[in-house]
Design a protein around this motif. Structure first.
Motif: not given
Length: 165
Positions: A24-39, A65-68, A81-82
């Motif tokens: 789903c390359p056109g979908n927006d990324v949530s802050r939580g999803q970005m946390a998973a990508f980076l982790t 999120i906690e890892a970040l 708040r995250f």
């Protein structure tokens, strides 16, 4: 190429669990999803017994999120708040990625639309390192307030992690 790299390195499981056969390359990324990508991209481990944010309890991304937070990559969206379900802007992504890769922010940039932004030094670094080329290739615009897409995150992570290797 970039999406294939995410899959090959276990950074994404796709956007359609449990099958995981769509990105789903056109979908927006949530802050939580970005946390998973980076982790996953940085192979971070969540700390035990820490609760940095009050609004991520029960989120599938809470450990990420906690890892970040433990790594100093995120400051959240407000005190304690995250905002894990909020969509992530390109400017916010730039700051997260700059901190995640432990890169020094830069000054001066070719982008004419980032002046006054708290994220401007991070955006300038991404431009200087050619992790970003702007909102469209070769442009003088970064579009900091636009939401970042899953396709864009794949490109940013591919270029950024390759740079830090």
């Amino acid at each position: 190429t970039e999406i294939g790299w995410l899959v090959d390195n276990g950074i994404t499981a796709g956007c359609n669990p449990p099958w995981g056969d769509w990105y789903c390359p056109g979908n927006d990324v949530s802050r939580g999803q970005m946390a998973a990508f980076l982790t996953r991209a940085l192979d971070l481990s969540p700390p035990q017994g820490i609760n940095s944010f009050d609004d991520d309890d029960g989120s599938p991304f809470e450990a990420d999120i906690e890892a970040l937070a433990a790594a100093g990559i995120t400051l959240g969206c407000a005190e304690r708040r995250f905002c894990p379900s909020d969509s992530l802007s390109r400017a916010q992504m730039a700051s997260l990625l700059t901190r995640a890769l432990d890169l020094d922010p830069a000054s001066g940039t070719r982008f004419v639309d980032i002046g006054g932004s708290v994220h401007a030094p991070s955006i300038a670094f991404l431009a200087q390192a050619e992790i970003t080329l702007g909102c469209t290739r070769g442009t003088t615009y970064f579009c900091p307030n636009d939401l970042v897409s899953r396709g864009q995150v794949a490109a940013f992570l591919f270029r950024g992690v390759s740079l830090s290797d």
